[in-house]
Design an enzyme around this catalytic site. Structure first.
Site, short mmCIF file in Angstrom:
data_model
loop_
_atom_site.label_atom_id
_atom_site.label_comp_id
_atom_site.label_asym_id
_atom_site.label_seq_id
_atom_site.Cartn_x
_atom_site.Cartn_y
_atom_site.Cartn_z
N ASN A 9 0.87 -1.18 0.00
CA ASN A 9 0.00 0.00 0.00
C ASN A 9 0.90 1.23 0.00
O ASN A 9 1.50 1.56 1.02
CB ASN A 9 -0.91 -0.03 1.24
CG ASN A 9 -1.76 1.22 1.35
OD1 ASN A 9 -1.80 2.04 0.43
ND2 ASN A 9 -2.43 1.36 2.49
N LYS A 11 0.07 4.25 -0.34
CA LYS A 11 -0.58 5.44 0.25
C LYS A 11 -0.35 6.66 -0.65
O LYS A 11 -0.21 6.51 -1.86
CB LYS A 11 -0.07 5.66 1.68
CG LYS A 11 -0.20 4.38 2.53
CD LYS A 11 0.03 4.57 3.99
CE LYS A 11 -0.13 3.24 4.70
NZ LYS A 11 0.00 3.34 6.15
N HIS A 95 -9.35 1.11 5.07
CA HIS A 95 -8.07 1.37 5.72
C HIS A 95 -8.27 2.34 6.88
O HIS A 95 -9.08 3.26 6.79
CB HIS A 95 -7.06 1.93 4.70
CG HIS A 95 -5.68 1.93 5.25
ND1 HIS A 95 -5.22 2.90 6.11
CD2 HIS A 95 -4.66 1.04 5.09
CE1 HIS A 95 -3.98 2.61 6.46
NE2 HIS A 95 -3.61 1.49 5.85
N GLU A 97 -6.65 4.77 7.84
CA GLU A 97 -6.46 6.20 7.50
C GLU A 97 -7.72 6.76 6.84
O GLU A 97 -8.04 7.93 7.03
CB GLU A 97 -5.22 6.36 6.60
CG GLU A 97 -3.95 6.17 7.43
CD GLU A 97 -2.77 5.55 6.67
OE1 GLU A 97 -2.80 5.52 5.43
OE2 GLU A 97 -1.83 5.08 7.35
N GLU A 167 -5.02 -4.81 10.64
CA GLU A 167 -4.02 -3.76 10.81
C GLU A 167 -4.31 -3.01 12.10
O GLU A 167 -5.12 -2.07 12.11
CB GLU A 167 -4.08 -2.78 9.63
CG GLU A 167 -3.81 -3.41 8.29
CD GLU A 167 -3.26 -2.39 7.28
OE1 GLU A 167 -2.13 -2.59 6.84
OE2 GLU A 167 -3.95 -1.40 6.99
N GLY A 173 2.67 2.59 10.79
CA GLY A 173 3.59 3.71 10.62
C GLY A 173 4.31 4.10 11.90
O GLY A 173 4.92 5.16 11.97
N SER A 213 3.72 -1.83 10.39
CA SER A 213 5.17 -1.85 10.59
C SER A 213 5.81 -3.19 10.24
O SER A 213 6.72 -3.66 10.93
CB SER A 213 5.52 -1.42 12.03
OG SER A 213 5.08 -0.09 12.26
#
Ligand code: 13P
Length: 253
Positions: A9, A11, A95, A97, A167, A173, A213
């Protein structure tokens, strides 16, 4: 029996020149056994035409989001019909985000998943708890609610085109990976949920991949877990490390 799955991904990263370099120097040099593992990458929308024309045939393409609305007067959106028409097989939905910064609720993620599957696209459906959820013992409740909102929209057959991406938000991140045991615990919970809520076929066939991560250093340990079928990789997918992660999955348990 389940083929491993590794998604990159990307992003909202990379200029076109950086994407071109990543494709040429990393992605097009990946070597893996397609009988054992599927690999897909998700560049930004604007880079997809170039990537589609230049990527090696064994690596599939994914889009990072699709619209809740169909084709029509919806400024700024890209609909699932257009994704399908363009020949992109995969969509990443839900996701964290998107949930965190763009207000996507469980209900929206469920509806988007159905729209994508109705177009015969395949979906990486993301679920995961925040740190506060984990610390207050709510992890499985949060994940169950996220999965239930998807279940509500889908037929049993449509689950064959879903990869569930676990996730944990606190691991995305942050450099803080879930330990193999922490990941396995949640993956086993998700597999149990699939069995009780969808059926034995979905329990056995659905890939449950881990994201948060993932690096070339932890991938080999994570993949040993029996219910972990691959990865959804963010930061490390922008680097040569992605090749090592794919190699770890290709080696398998
Ligand atoms: P990182 O690998 O950068 O933690 O991101 C994970 C992720 O969000 C993949 O979708």
């Amino acid at each position: 029996m389940r083929r491993y799955f590794v998604g990159g991904n990307w992003k909202c990263n990379n200029t076109l020149a950086q994407t071109q370099s990543l494709i040429n120097s990393v992605i097009n040099k990946l070597v893996f056994d397609t009988n054992k593992i599927e690999v897909a990458v998700a560049p930004i929308f604007l880079h997809l035409p170039w990537v589609q024309a230049n990527i090696q045939k064994n690596v599939q393409l994914a889009i990072q989001n699709s619209s809740l609305t169909k084709m029509g007067a919806y400024t700024g959106e890209i609909s699932v019909e257009q994704v399908k028409d363009f020949g992109i097989p995969w969509v990443i939905l839900g996701h964290s985000e998107r949930r965190q910064f763009y207000g996507e609720t469980n209900e929206i993620v469920g509806k988007k998943t159905r729209l994508a599957l109705d177009q015969q696209l395949s979906v990486m459906a993301c679920v995961g708890e925040k740190l506060a959820d984990r610390e207050s013992g709510q992890t499985t409740n949060v994940i169950q609610a996220q999965l239930a909102a998807i279940k509500k929209e889908l037929t049993i057959e449509q689950w064959s085109k879903v990869v569930v991406a676990y996730e944990p938000v606190w691991a995305i991140g942050t450099g803080k990976t879930a330990s193999p045991e922490q990941a396995q615990e949640v993956h086993a919970f998700i597999r149990g949920w699939l069995k009780s809520q969808i059926g034995t076929q979905a329990e056995q066939a659905t890939r449950i991949i881990y994201g948060g991560s993932v690096t070339e250093k932890n991938a080999a340990d994570l993949i040993k877990q029996p219910d972990l079928d691959g990865f959804l990789v963010g930061g490390a997918a922008l680097k040569p490390a992605f090749a090592d992660i794919v190699a770890a999955a290709n080696k398998g348990r």
